[in-house]
Design a protein around this motif. Structure first.
Motif, PDB file in Angstrom:
ATOM      1  N   ASP A 126       0.831  -1.207   0.000  1.00 59.57           N
ATOM      2  CA  ASP A 126       0.000   0.000   0.000  1.00 59.57           C
ATOM      3  C   ASP A 126       0.863   1.254   0.000  1.00 59.57           C
ATOM      4  OD1 ASP A 126      -2.292  -1.537   0.099  1.00 59.57           O
ATOM      5  OD2 ASP A 126      -2.667  -1.214   2.236  1.00 59.57           O
ATOM      6  N   ARG A 127       1.909   1.235   0.819  1.00 54.94           N
ATOM      7  CA  ARG A 127       2.769   2.415   0.926  1.00 54.94           C
ATOM      8  C   ARG A 127       3.480   2.693  -0.395  1.00 54.94           C
ATOM      9  NH1 ARG A 127       5.423   0.872   5.063  1.00 54.94           N
ATOM     10  NH2 ARG A 127       7.344   0.241   4.005  1.00 54.94           N
ATOM     11  N   ARG A 128       3.919   1.656  -1.065  1.00 54.60           N
ATOM     12  CA  ARG A 128       4.585   1.845  -2.356  1.00 54.60           C
ATOM     13  C   ARG A 128       3.612   2.396  -3.401  1.00 54.60           C
ATOM     14  NH1 ARG A 128       9.734  -0.833  -2.861  1.00 54.60           N
ATOM     15  NH2 ARG A 128      10.821  -0.089  -0.992  1.00 54.60           N
ATOM     16  N   ILE A 129       2.408   1.851  -3.454  1.00 53.14           N
ATOM     17  CA  ILE A 129       1.423   2.344  -4.420  1.00 53.14           C
ATOM     18  C   ILE A 129       1.074   3.790  -4.114  1.00 53.14           C
ATOM     19  CG2 ILE A 129      -0.935   2.084  -5.275  1.00 53.14           C
ATOM     20  CD1 ILE A 129       0.971  -0.010  -6.374  1.00 53.14           C
ATOM     21  N   ASP A 130       0.958   4.128  -2.828  1.00 53.53           N
ATOM     22  CA  ASP A 130       0.696   5.515  -2.446  1.00 53.53           C
ATOM     23  C   ASP A 130       1.802   6.440  -2.947  1.00 53.53           C
ATOM     24  OD1 ASP A 130      -1.679   4.916  -1.175  1.00 53.53           O
ATOM     25  OD2 ASP A 130      -0.798   4.813   0.832  1.00 53.53           O
TER      26      ASP A 130
END
Length: 472
Positions: A126-130
């Motif tokens: 999730d953090r990478r996609i964000d």
């Protein structure tokens, strides 16, 4: 390939302190409940709603097609974490020239997405996609690797085997459908991700008995994943086979191809056979993906580091001819052999950037429209070949020479570019490499000394290994 590694070292798990006896007792009770016999291992930190849309999906700036352009792959360390000012510095820089960005679903900065069947943990993903969303980049997901329970390992949020051997093990055939279901879950969670690559470098797909790639097994997995993704959204674009296009010294290797060869060596025929099988039996593809190095399987630069990049042109042309001119992506490309620890620190940055520029030019000349630089980001300290300085300190996240090359190349030569020939003085032809369209010319000095050049009617001096842009 195995040579780029996968950076298992610092998993960056976040452990929450338990305060007070009551909290400790509660935590113990939860652990016991989640590890009861038949449960399949601890589910701590997981959720059953993995397909719930995460965050605010980005709205594409235009119609997305199978060509995404030139970008990079996130590895174990990236700019999604670190000092706030350093992270913001990278986000701002990327936002000025948005680049397509690849993130794997497990490893290379992402945790185990489904440690127990039906229980998901996408915190790191999730953090990478964000981060990709925040920088305005086109997100690309590589569907690799597989949770342990799909490949003969143990189930459980606390049991993931992060050894390289375990990570590079393919799902067992009886779990191919489970892996396709996981791919569909990822697609539902990130509906703005429209480009998916199936697996990475045929990891785990080697037929020991016949000393060749298990292309039948990979293609079966690919077809199931392709079907699952298209069922989620027909507009999702899927590509493979992500084979390592290894080349050999034709004088020494019995597996050397007799048809695809050049001054750079000869292709490993077993790789070509694997590609042909997938190409003939695939359920469909919106783009084709390969990776590889300009140097041979034995790390030889034949005949030298610049001429060796001609391999990218030859392989690109070969793939496009067989795939019906589907858009071609290089998911990884390497021009500098690594040492035993998979580090590429032997060259000066000027030399590294110059040879990388030559590699990009060679791929484009062969018809590739997209390529991804494997960003070797370090957690801290010196960072040879990185796109930006590590973000662990407030003054981190500063642009490095490779970022300047990659972002400029992507801006000047996007998908759809029509390349043009330009004049080069006869005396300069052995010393420079040139790529041009109607607006810009990229010139690379291949010598470790200063030269004078005459390109496209312009005369100028170039420092050793200089990369120069001309306007037309």
């Amino acid at each position: 390939m195995g040579r780029h590694g996968w950076n298992s070292g610092d998993r960056r798990w976040r452990l929450t302190a338990l305060l007070g006896v009551g909290a400790a007792v509660l935590a113990l009770a939860v652990t016991l409940l989640s590890t009861l016999p038949g449960n399949g291992g601890s589910t701590t930190g997981t959720s059953p709603d993995g397909d719930k849309v995460h965050g605010t999906p980005a709205t594409p700036s235009g119609d997305l097609g199978p060509d995404v352009g030139w970008g990079f792959t996130h590895t174990q360390y990236s700019a999604d974490e670190g000092s706030g000012s350093a992270v913001a510095r990278v986000e701002k820089r990327l936002g000025e020239r948005p680049l397509p960005q690849i993130q794997h679903i497990m490893g290379w900065g992402a945790g185990n997405p489904e440690p127990v069947k039906g229980r998901y943990d996408f915190e790191e993903m999730d953090r990478r996609i964000d981060f990709v969303r925040a920088t305005g980049g086109t997100p690309v997901v590589t569907l690799c690797c597989a949770p342990d329970w799909m490949k003969g390992g143990r189930s459980g949020a606390d049991r993931t085997d992060w050894s390289q051997t375990a990570l590079e093990t393919a799902p067992e055939p009886e779990h191919f459908a489970d892996y396709a279901a996981l791919a569909a879950t990822v697609a539902k969670r990130y509906p703005d991700v429209k480009h998916f690559i199936v697996w990475n470098e045929f990891k785990g797909f080697w037929n020991n008995a016949e000393a060749r790639w298990d292309y039948e097994g990979y293609t079966e997995l690919y077809n199931l994943v392709h079907k699952a993704l298209k069922k989620v959204d027909e507009d999702i674009m899927v590509g493979g086979p992500y084979l390592v296009m290894d080349s050999l010294d034709p004088r020494q290797e019995q597996d050397a191809s007799t048809s695809l060869k050049g001054d750079w060596g000869a292709m490993d025929q077993r790789v070509l056979d694997a590609f042909d099988y997938w190409n003939e039996h695939k359920a469909g593809a919106d783009f084709v993906v390969v990776d590889g190095s300009s140097y041979s399987k034995d790390d030889e630069l034949i005949p030298d580091e610049f001429a060796a990049t001609d391999k990218f042109t030859a392989v690109s042309e070969w793939v496009r001819e067989r795939s019906g001119d589907l858009p071609l992506w290089w998911a990884e490309y390497y021009v500098e052999p690594a040492d035993g620890d998979d580090n590429r620190h032997g060259w000066s940055e000027n030399r590294r950037v110059a040879v990388q520029a030559s590699g990009l030019m060679a791929m484009a000349k062969g018809g590739a429209t997209s390529g991804f630089y494997w960003n070797p980001e370090e957690k801290s300290g010196e960072c040879p070949g990185c796109l930006w300085t590590p973000t662990d300190q407030r003054d981190g996240g500063r642009e490095l020479p490779m970022y300047g090359l990659l972002s400029r190349f992507g801006e000047e030569f996007p998908p759809g570019t029509e390349y043009e020939s330009v004049s080069v003085a006869a005396d300069d032809r052995p010393n420079v490499r040139v790529l041009a369209d109607d607006k810009a010319v990229l010139v690379v000095n291949t010598l470790d000394r200063r030269i004078s050049a005459d390109v496209d009617g312009q005369k100028f001096d170039m420092a050793a290994y200089e990369v120069k842009w001309l306007k037309r």
